[in-house]
Each structure stands twice: as C-alpha cells, then as structure tokens.
Motif scaffolding. Structure first.
Motif, PDB file in Angstrom:
ATOM      1  N   VAL A   2       0.125 -21.512  13.033  1.00  0.00           N
ATOM      2  CA  VAL A   2      -0.154 -20.707  14.219  1.00  0.00           C
ATOM      3  C   VAL A   2      -0.965 -21.521  15.227  1.00  0.00           C
ATOM      4  N   ASP A  16      -2.251 -14.128  17.688  1.00  0.00           N
ATOM      5  CA  ASP A  16      -1.956 -14.780  16.411  1.00  0.00           C
ATOM      6  C   ASP A  16      -0.888 -14.010  15.647  1.00  0.00           C
ATOM      7  N   ALA A  17      -0.917 -12.682  15.729  1.00  0.00           N
ATOM      8  CA  ALA A  17       0.100 -11.857  15.062  1.00  0.00           C
ATOM      9  C   ALA A  17       1.482 -12.113  15.656  1.00  0.00           C
ATOM     10  N   GLN A  20       2.637 -15.474  14.450  1.00  0.00           N
ATOM     11  CA  GLN A  20       3.038 -15.360  13.043  1.00  0.00           C
ATOM     12  C   GLN A  20       4.442 -14.767  12.954  1.00  0.00           C
ATOM     13  N   ARG A  21       4.725 -13.766  13.779  1.00  0.00           N
ATOM     14  CA  ARG A  21       6.060 -13.155  13.812  1.00  0.00           C
ATOM     15  C   ARG A  21       7.096 -14.180  14.268  1.00  0.00           C
ATOM     16  N   GLN A  24       8.040 -16.226  11.494  1.00  0.00           N
ATOM     17  CA  GLN A  24       8.877 -15.515  10.536  1.00  0.00           C
ATOM     18  C   GLN A  24      10.337 -15.477  10.966  1.00  0.00           C
TER      19      GLN A  24
END
Length: 82
Positions: A2, A16-17, A20-21, A24
């Motif tokens: 990240v 950050d979320a 992260q996605r 993914q």
C-alpha cells in the motif's frame, strides 16, 4: 505494498482501504529484463504502475530494428488508461 502505491500522485487521494482493494482486484507482477508487456498494435486495457526498474517503449521498423520511443522509470505509470 500500500505504501508503494501511495507514492503515485494519481493514487494519493485514495485511502489505505481503497489501495488495499486495488491490490485485491489488480495484480502485482515481476517481469524479467526484455519481457514484452504489450505488443506493438496490440489492444490493452491495462495500466501499469512501475514500482522498480525500467520499461522501454519501442517501435520496430521494416528492417526489424528497434527504435526506443520512451523509457519509463520507477514511479511512473503507463498503459492505455494512463
């Protein structure tokens, strides 16, 4: 990973979320030297974020000689959506 992605200015507004996605749904790839990522006249919908190394953009002439158009350095992005 990240923190590496957050270095790219286009991704800095993302949380950050969100990053992260992105990790993914995307792929982290390592390519050996002289590996062809996108062929000349080849359609691509990918965008590449270069974390390390270099990526050379070139054209091939009728005589089969390659001419470098641009060299991307670590920290740059490239690809169709770029």
């Amino acid at each position: 990973m990240v923190s590496e992605l957050s270095q790219f200015s286009i991704l800095q507004p993302l949380s950050d979320a969100d990053l992260q996605r992105l990790l993914q749904i995307g792929r982290v790839r390592t390519a050996p030297a002289d590996h062809l990522l996108i062929g000349e006249n080849e359609a691509s919908t990918a965008v590449y974020f270069l974390l390390s190394g270099e990526a050379r953009v070139f054209i091939t002439g009728a005589d089969k000689r390659e001419a470098t158009v641009h060299t991307h350095k670590a920290g740059s992005r490239f690809g169709e959506p770029a």
